[in-house]
Every structure is written in structure tokens, then in C-alpha cells.
Enzyme design. Structure first.
Site, PDB file in Angstrom:
ATOM      1  N   THR A 135      -1.478   5.747   2.081  1.00 54.85           N
ATOM      2  CA  THR A 135      -2.745   5.027   2.023  1.00 54.85           C
ATOM      3  C   THR A 135      -2.894   4.117   3.243  1.00 54.85           C
ATOM      4  O   THR A 135      -1.959   3.427   3.633  1.00 54.85           O
ATOM      5  CB  THR A 135      -2.833   4.178   0.739  1.00 54.85           C
ATOM      6  OG1 THR A 135      -2.639   5.014  -0.398  1.00 54.85           O
ATOM      7  CG2 THR A 135      -4.182   3.500   0.635  1.00 54.85           C
ATOM      8  N   ARG A 144      -5.070   6.767  -7.522  1.00 55.73           N
ATOM      9  CA  ARG A 144      -4.732   8.193  -7.445  1.00 55.73           C
ATOM     10  C   ARG A 144      -4.581   8.797  -8.838  1.00 55.73           C
ATOM     11  O   ARG A 144      -5.093   9.893  -9.122  1.00 55.73           O
ATOM     12  CB  ARG A 144      -3.449   8.366  -6.630  1.00 55.73           C
ATOM     13  CG  ARG A 144      -3.586   7.936  -5.186  1.00 55.73           C
ATOM     14  CD  ARG A 144      -2.248   7.683  -4.511  1.00 55.73           C
ATOM     15  NE  ARG A 144      -1.461   8.905  -4.409  1.00 55.73           N
ATOM     16  CZ  ARG A 144      -0.253   8.939  -3.850  1.00 55.73           C
ATOM     17  NH1 ARG A 144       0.286   7.825  -3.341  1.00 55.73           N
ATOM     18  NH2 ARG A 144       0.412  10.080  -3.784  1.00 55.73           N
ATOM     19  N   LEU A 146       0.878  -1.160   0.000  1.00 58.80           N
ATOM     20  CA  LEU A 146       0.000   0.000   0.000  1.00 58.80           C
ATOM     21  C   LEU A 146       0.921   1.217   0.000  1.00 58.80           C
ATOM     22  O   LEU A 146       1.941   1.214   0.697  1.00 58.80           O
ATOM     23  CB  LEU A 146      -0.893   0.041   1.252  1.00 58.80           C
ATOM     24  CG  LEU A 146      -2.108  -0.882   1.312  1.00 58.80           C
ATOM     25  CD1 LEU A 146      -2.826  -0.692   2.654  1.00 58.80           C
ATOM     26  CD2 LEU A 146      -3.073  -0.625   0.164  1.00 58.80           C
ATOM     27  N   ASP A 147       0.575   2.238  -0.759  1.00 52.79           N
ATOM     28  CA  ASP A 147       1.364   3.460  -0.729  1.00 52.79           C
ATOM     29  C   ASP A 147       1.510   3.942   0.707  1.00 52.79           C
ATOM     30  O   ASP A 147       0.604   3.751   1.530  1.00 52.79           O
ATOM     31  CB  ASP A 147       0.678   4.571  -1.539  1.00 52.79           C
ATOM     32  CG  ASP A 147       0.632   4.270  -3.025  1.00 52.79           C
ATOM     33  OD1 ASP A 147       1.382   3.388  -3.472  1.00 52.79           O
ATOM     34  OD2 ASP A 147      -0.156   4.936  -3.725  1.00 52.79           O
ATOM     35  N   LYS A 148       2.623   4.585   0.992  1.00 53.83           N
ATOM     36  CA  LYS A 148       2.863   5.089   2.343  1.00 53.83           C
ATOM     37  C   LYS A 148       1.674   5.892   2.884  1.00 53.83           C
ATOM     38  O   LYS A 148       1.248   5.672   4.020  1.00 53.83           O
ATOM     39  CB  LYS A 148       4.141   5.942   2.352  1.00 53.83           C
ATOM     40  CG  LYS A 148       4.471   6.540   3.714  1.00 53.83           C
ATOM     41  CD  LYS A 148       5.733   7.387   3.641  1.00 53.83           C
ATOM     42  CE  LYS A 148       6.035   8.043   4.982  1.00 53.83           C
ATOM     43  NZ  LYS A 148       7.252   8.894   4.918  1.00 53.83           N
TER      44      LYS A 148
END
Length: 253
Positions: free
Chosen positions: A60, A168, A56-58
Site C-alpha cells: 500500500t 482489502r 501501511l501494508d508493504k
């Protein structure tokens, strides 16, 4: 941010947590100054080796799955690589988004100067598909862009592919960037939420994941409630009825 990670599911083969926004999954050259990572925190918390399956993106938050063995990790990895699962995200976006739709827009891989030094810079765009539907909308009598009023939507997104920053980038592509997205969003709207609602950070969360357990073959549904700051916005905007009760929490994650 607490160092106790909320565990949403655990058995003898795998564990799933509700990752807080702002926490890296594992060590990265992108954030070389960071000292806290979900992998190490979880290992220390449960006293057991864990193997990350996906990212997961930092910024998110939400469902993050780990295996307890390399063999289970391989089997879970196969499920993810085949996209044989359903992921559901919730996002707060600028504007009145369409009622529903499918964004079929190939994405050129975003390369990082640290971690992707050896990657080809001329790779063609990769297939990327995101299905979405709008759950709720609101309008404020403030002029932030060129319009006299400012509108926002609560959107549910289900990616059918797994490209970097896919949701995104896709929401930006249809002119509905996610609030709090420093890279793909709009700074003036991000600042508006910080100033008016004391809400910073990316308003994107992985709320549910549905898959077949690789060992037991049982249907598994993993649910991660929204963080407090996201829940507070939902309540302030009167959107509670737009979401399942299990997605809303009063606890800080």
C-alpha cells in the site's frame, strides 16, 4: 524505486511521507530478505531520528507519519489508538461497487507465523467498520470470469477502525476485491491489469489524513498524490474529474 522518499509535510515535531508501494515501514520477520525500510531511509535522508506512528501494508502506498521524539510519538499514538482522525483511501476494485455503503463486518485477526508466534489463535473477531463510496466505473468487452463483460470501480474508503488488511478484506467480503491484491484478490483480474495496462502491484493508496496536531492543536490535512501507475490508470479510464487534482500526480513515487 528511488531511495528519496517524498516528504509531504514537516515541522519541528513530525514528518509525513508518501510511502511507495512495495516498501516496508520497518524491519519485519515476514520479509527477512528485505534490506530497505521507510524508517531507516527517512532517517538517512533527513539525518534525524524518526519514530513510526502507524503502519501501511508493504504493497500500500500513501500517507505515513513519523514523530521526531518519543513524547510526540506517544501523543500521536494516542490519536491513532482513539481513531481521532480521518483516513481516506482510494482503491480500484473488481465489479460495479454499490454507490455507497458501510461495511460492518468483524474480522478475525490475521496472524503471521513469524511475528505473531505468541498471539492467541482463538481470539474472537474484532469490530471492523469501513465506509465507502464509488467515484467512477468502467466496463470492458472482455470475459475474464463467467460474465461476457468485465467491470471495475474506483472506490473511496474511510476505515473507522484499524484492523490488519481491513480495507482489502472488507472489499473482498462484499465481492469487490482490490486489483493487484495477491492475498485477498482475484489472480485473473490482477493478470489482466498486468497484461493490458502494464499495471502491477496493489491498487490501494492512502491519499489523505486529517487530524489535530498534537502540539499546536491546529487542524492538519496530509495529502499524498497517487503513484504514477495509479495515475496512469485514472487517465486511461477518463476518471480525472472523479478525484481532487491534489491526488493525481505525474511524478513517480
Amino acid at each position: 524505486m528511488t531511495d528519496i522518499l517524498p516528504i509531504i509535510y514537516r515541522d519541528e515535531y513530525l514528518v509525513a511521507i508518501n510511502k511507495p508501494g512495495g516498501l516496508l515501514v520497518h524491519r519485519s520477520e515476514i520479509d527477512r530478505h528485505e534490506t530497505r525500510f521507510a524508517v531507516q531511509l527517512l532517517r538517512d535522508q533527513i539525518g534525524q531520528m524518526v519514530y513510526p506512528i502507524h503502519r501501511l501494508d508493504k504493497p500500500t502506498s500513501g500517507v505515513l507519519v513519523f514523530a521526531f521524539s518519543s513524547d510526540v510519538a506517544r501523543q500521536l499514538g494516542d490519536i491513532f489508538s482513539r481513531h481521532a482522525l480521518t483516513k481516506t483511501y482510494v482503491a480500484l476494485v473488481r465489479g460495479f461497487a454499490p454507490e455507497q455503503g458501510i461495511i460492518d463486518h468483524p474480522l478475525v485477526e490475521e496472524l503471521d507465523k513469524y511475528t505473531d508466534k505468541k498471539a492467541r489463535a482463538d481470539k474472537p473477531a474484532q469490530e471492523a467498520i469501513t465506509e465507502f463510496k464509488t467515484l467512477a466505473q468502467i466496463e470492458f468487452p472482455f470475459s475474464i470470469d463467467k460474465y461476457p463483460c468485465t467491470r471495475y470501480s474506483l472506490v473511496q474508503c474511510s476505515p473507522h477502525t484499524g484492523r490488519k488488511h481491513q480495507i482489502r478484506r472488507h472489499m473482498k467480503h462484499i465481492s469487490h476485491p482490490i486489483i493487484g491484491d495477491a492475498k485477498h484478490g482475484k489472480g485473473n483480474h490482477n493478470r489482466f491489469f498486468q497484461e493490458q495496462f502494464a499495471c502491477d502491484g496493489l491498487m490501494l493508496a492512502s491519499t489523505t489524513m486529517e487530524l489535530i496536531h498534537p502540539i499546536t492543536n491546529e487542524a492538519l490535512t496530509l495529502t499524498a498524490p497517487l503513484a504514477t501507475k495509479f495515475t496512469n490508470i485514472i487517465r486511461q479510464f477518463g476518471w480525472e474529474s472523479a478525484l481532487p487534482a491534489s491526488w493525481i500526480t505525474t511524478q513517480d513515487h
